[in-house]
Design an enzyme around this catalytic site. Structure first.
Site, PDB file in Angstrom:
ATOM      1  N   LYS A  52      15.559 -11.824   3.988  1.00  0.00           N
ATOM      2  CA  LYS A  52      14.234 -11.340   4.388  1.00  0.00           C
ATOM      3  C   LYS A  52      13.452 -10.904   3.147  1.00  0.00           C
ATOM      4  O   LYS A  52      14.050 -10.666   2.090  1.00  0.00           O
ATOM      5  CB  LYS A  52      14.399 -10.179   5.367  1.00  0.00           C
ATOM      6  CG  LYS A  52      15.236  -9.046   4.801  1.00  0.00           C
ATOM      7  CD  LYS A  52      15.661  -8.069   5.890  1.00  0.00           C
ATOM      8  CE  LYS A  52      16.419  -6.915   5.266  1.00  0.00           C
ATOM      9  NZ  LYS A  52      17.041  -6.050   6.250  1.00  0.00           N
ATOM     10  N   TYR A  99      -6.356   4.581 -19.006  1.00  0.00           N
ATOM     11  CA  TYR A  99      -7.262   5.221 -18.035  1.00  0.00           C
ATOM     12  C   TYR A  99      -7.019   6.711 -17.910  1.00  0.00           C
ATOM     13  O   TYR A  99      -5.884   7.171 -18.058  1.00  0.00           O
ATOM     14  CB  TYR A  99      -7.081   4.587 -16.655  1.00  0.00           C
ATOM     15  CG  TYR A  99      -7.661   3.203 -16.540  1.00  0.00           C
ATOM     16  CD1 TYR A  99      -9.028   2.992 -16.775  1.00  0.00           C
ATOM     17  CD2 TYR A  99      -6.858   2.122 -16.194  1.00  0.00           C
ATOM     18  CE1 TYR A  99      -9.570   1.712 -16.661  1.00  0.00           C
ATOM     19  CE2 TYR A  99      -7.391   0.855 -16.073  1.00  0.00           C
ATOM     20  CZ  TYR A  99      -8.743   0.655 -16.312  1.00  0.00           C
ATOM     21  OH  TYR A  99      -9.267  -0.587 -16.202  1.00  0.00           O
TER      22      TYR A  99
END
Ligand code: PLP
Length: 822
Positions: free
Chosen positions: A492, A717
């Protein structure tokens, strides 16, 4: 192909109605894939109707490419103005016509044909037998696992006069198909590998499945099989006369009685014949599946007259089978097809096909070593030369004493070297510009160095998956289990981030029994990629049931209402549907609870169209010691629940409960199957055997730029990053959009550059991150390891308050996955 096809032969073989005027056409190849046309003027294109595409739709394009011969369906009407340059043969069934041509070609092959079928191991037995025989013969074999109704004809077309024996694989997925394969293959020698539960779909019972498969051997002189107390032996011994049977066994009476002895990393196989002659072989592995496969191959090679010493010689070079081609970005916008492990003509053909599937580039360049183990060079190199011409290769770098002596045609620019060192001393990166480069050579030539040299270094971020490590981890768990316990592998979420189709394909080749995906779409994707293992779908939605039927996917049914819906759906479609039942014993996620069992029993009895394949439960805390009492309660409750519904279920359904951690903690509860997840991917979450697994993935990126930072400056940032004493930072080509978690910001995470830890400076950006390399010898272009050996995924996850599962599954699909075997 063994012989070219004229129009009259074609008509005679396939029948049908011919349209067009060019009656003098002759075809040298047959193709079903519009992307793989090497020699258009000599290609017969067979338009097949598939689930996804209709071959006829590509005809206009193909005519533009220069293809002139087409096998089409009855309703196809060609454009009038094409009829003077093309011919169209209209037949009722193009697939059958393709098979007719194959049967015709097969008749022309007068050497032995070996055909292999069975549930598991076909491809490996085929490859290994091919390798054993190549000591003494020129072997033609089916490429990859071309074993289907369409794959077998293509394999037959690959045979040429040059081959002295053919080894072919035959696989069927439903009743009635084997007859068609038999008609084409007409094998002289057969191998029936084994019979498992794989592909049970499409057959009424296991007996039917065996009988269907046995049809392949209707007229073989000999059939090889493992004799043991099983339905397979029983049926073979009933249906195949004594003098046509060649059996081997560890215990029972058989043509060859086998005994095994472990000697370090080797296993000694002793085969004792009925008349008491004895052969001894050494093989480099010890797991049961590999030993079974190699025994089939050895017995077949002996039967074909290969001497034991030749076989032993070949066993020394036995290669694992799953070595696959990889594509890598090369220098100056080139593309490299890395096939540095393959070294035979068949492999070369597969590599060329693969090359043709890539986007076209300026030139096609092939770097090729001597073909070792291929017999006389007078025969090999003309064939190589023909392939090079057919695939319109512009430049050949020939490396090795024998290939460099061969006079290749003038149309191919040929540059020869005796050794790989000579080649490396000669070539420069600028020799390659926007080219498609196939690098293929025998192991001893060490062509990894060539690939290494040509590879584009500044190519950002890749996730490397080591398939051998995956096999190692798989075998680690396999050894914890009883031999008969099956393994379902959870693939999965893109196989926990690793890339589902490649991993599923590898699992299929190493003998996993079942796969599980989360959503139906993931299963459809795997089917389209050619995965044939049974697939369970954990979380199907109502809208996807049709796809489950169409693609033979097996939904989990977890509630009374969903059961009713599924049952009605199947009834309306008048189809049977295979399902799995999830019992909730404490996870409180999905699943039937104890008080719903009465309703479930009723539903089971009323709905025979719903075929239950397995019943399972899921443990909520298998990885944590503190919850072991709770886990045991879950397991006991599960057993009780199962015994309540057992009377309403078929006898042979599988029961399973354990995930990776459960396998280590509760081996007594392995039941019929386990569900392996995170452990396969290299993380041992229960911390019981932390050293036993190998990491399978390495997330790598590279340094885009290095800068010197003053104490007064900030990095990134929000101006969060500072180096109080100044220093050097490296900007890496990975950010949170690639899956590098933003919580690694400001020193929480680190990467390894040239073996040393470089902590994150400032905030992780979307596509980049800056790390401190003040005390590290680092250059622009250098590699940085983000996850991999040397960086524990478990620790990294803990440092940001999450679990390894999340880190793995978050690696963005934009990060390229590269698969390799070490
Ligand atoms: C994901 C999953 C597993 C595998 O768990 P791991 O901890 O990764 O081994 C097993 N069973 C079910 C139902 C799952 O959803």
């Amino acid at each position: 192909m063994l012989s070219s096809l004229s129009i009259s032969q074609l008509l005679e073989t396939c029948g049908g109605e011919l349209l067009g005027e060019k009656m003098d056409m002759v075809f040298e190849t047959v193709s079903i894939d519009s992307r793989q046309i090497g020699n258009p003027k000599k290609t017969l294109f067979v338009a097949l109707k598939g689930a996804k595409a209709n071959g006829e739709d590509f005809i206009p394009d193909l005519i533009d490419q220069g293809v002139q011969g087409f096998l089409v369906g009855l309703s196809f009407s060609p454009k009038k103005n094409n009829l003077d340059r093309c011919i169209f043969l209209r037949v009722p069934d193009t697939r059958k016509a393709l098979q007719d041509i194959a049967a015709f070609q097969r008749k022309l092959f007068e050497k032995p044909v070996v055909a292999i079928t069975g549930s598991n191991g076909k491809t490996i037995v085929k490859e290994w037998l091919g390798q054993l025989l190549s000591q003494g013969f020129n072997v033609g074999k089916s490429p990859k696992s071309y074993n289907s109704q369409v794959g077998v004809p293509l394999s037959i077309f690959g045979l040429t006069d040059y081959h002295q024996v053919a080894v072919m694989e035959a696989g069927v997925s439903k009743a009635g198909e084997m007859k068609a394969l038999e008609r084409m293959l007409k094998p002289d020698l057969g191998i029936f590998t084994n019979i498992g539960t794989a592909h049970d779909e499409g057959f009424l019972s296991r007996k039917d499945k065996i009988e269907e498969k046995l049809q392949l051997f209707e007229s073989t002189s000999f059939l090889i099989y493992q004799r043991q107390n099983s339905l397979l032996s029983e049926i073979i011994e009933k249906e195949i006369e004594d003098e046509r049977r060649i059996s081997w066994s560890d215990s029972a009476r058989a043509t060859f009685v086998r005994s095994l002895r472990t000697e370090g990393t080797l296993t000694r196989i002793i085969l004792l014949k009925e008349e008491l002659s004895m052969h001894t072989f050494h093989v480099p592995f010890s797991d049961q599946a590999s030993l079974e496969n190699i025994t089939h191959a050895i017995v077949a090679a002996l039967t074909l007259g290969q001497s034991a010493s030749q076989i032993q010689e070949a066993l020394k070079y036995l290669k694992s089978v799953d070595m696959r081609l990889t594509v890598k970005d090369g220098v100056n916008n080139s593309l490299i097809i890395d096939d540095t492990y393959n070294n035979d003509l068949e492999g070369l053909k597969v590599a060329f096909d693969f090359m043709n599937q890539q986007r076209p580039k300026a030139r096609k360049i092939v770097i090729l070593s001597d073909l070792l183990q291929q017999g006389a060079s007078e025969q090999v190199y003309p064939e190589v030369s023909r392939l090079l011409e057919m695939h319109q290769v512009n430049t050949l770098y020939a490396v090795g004493a024998s290939i460099s002596a061969y006079p290749f045609p003038k149309s191919i620019v040929t540059i020869s070297f005796v050794t790989t060192e000579d080649l490396l001393n000669h070539i420069r990166k600028d020799d390659f510009q926007n080219d498609l480069i196939l690098v293929t050579g025998a192991r001893s030539f060490g062509f990894e160095k060539v690939v290494d040299f040509l590879e584009q270094r500044l190519h950002g971020t890749v996730l490397e998956i080591n398939l051998n490590a995956l096999t190692h981890n798989y075998n680690f768990y396999k050894r914890k289990l009883k031999p008969e316990t099956k393994i379902m592998v959870m693939v999965k979420a893109f196989a926990y981030g690793g890339g589902s189709s490649e991993i599923a394909n590898h699992l299929q080749s190493i003998g996993a029994d079942y796969l599980a995906v989360a959503y139906t779409d993931e299963g459809v994707f795997l089917r389209n990629e050619g995965i044939t293992l049974p697939i369970m779908v954990l979380n199907p939605v109502k809208e996807s049931l049709q796809s489950c039927l169409d693609f033979d996917l097996e939904p989990v049914v977890f509630s009374v209402s969903f059961f009713e819906f599924v049952a009605n759906f199947a009834r309306e479609k008048t189809k049977e549907i295979k399902v799995h039942l999830d019992f909730d014993t404490g996870m409180r996620r999905l699943g039937f609870t104890s008080d719903q069992l009465q309703s479930l029993k009723k539903l089971l009895n009323q709905n025979p169209q719903v075929k239950v394949k397995s019943v399972y439960t899921h443990l909520a805390g298998a990885d944590e010691e503190v919850h072991s009492e709770f886990s045991l309660e879950q397991l006991q409750l599960f057993n009780e629940m199962v015994s309540q519904v057992q009377p309403d279920l078929p006898k042979n359904i599988l029961k399973h409960a354990l995930n990776s951690a459960g396998i280590l903690s509760f081996p007594d509860y392995q039941m019929d199957m386990v569900r392996l997840g995170i452990g396969l991917y290299g993380v041992e979450v229960s911390n019981k055997e932390p050293e036993a697994l190998r990491p399978i993935s390495t997330l790598k990126t590279s340094i885009s730029q290095i800068k010197t930072i003053k104490p007064s400056e900030t990095v990134g940032y929000s101006r969060k990053g500072v180096l109080p004493r100044g220093g050097k930072i490296a900007t890496l080509a990975i950010g949170y959009a690639d899956g590098y978690d933003r919580r690694f910001s400001n020193g929480t995470g680190y990467v390894l550059i040239n073996g040393q830890k470089a902590p994150v400076v400032g905030n992780v950006c979307m596509d980049m991150v800056m790390v401190d390399v003040t005390s590290i010898q680092a250059n622009e272009g250098d590699e940085a390891i983000v996850y991999g050996s040397g960086i524990s995924l478990l620790d990294q996850a803990k440092s940001i308050g999450t679990i390894p599962y999340e880190l793995l599954t978050n690696i963005s699909t934009r990060v390229k996955r590269v698969y390799y075997l070490d």
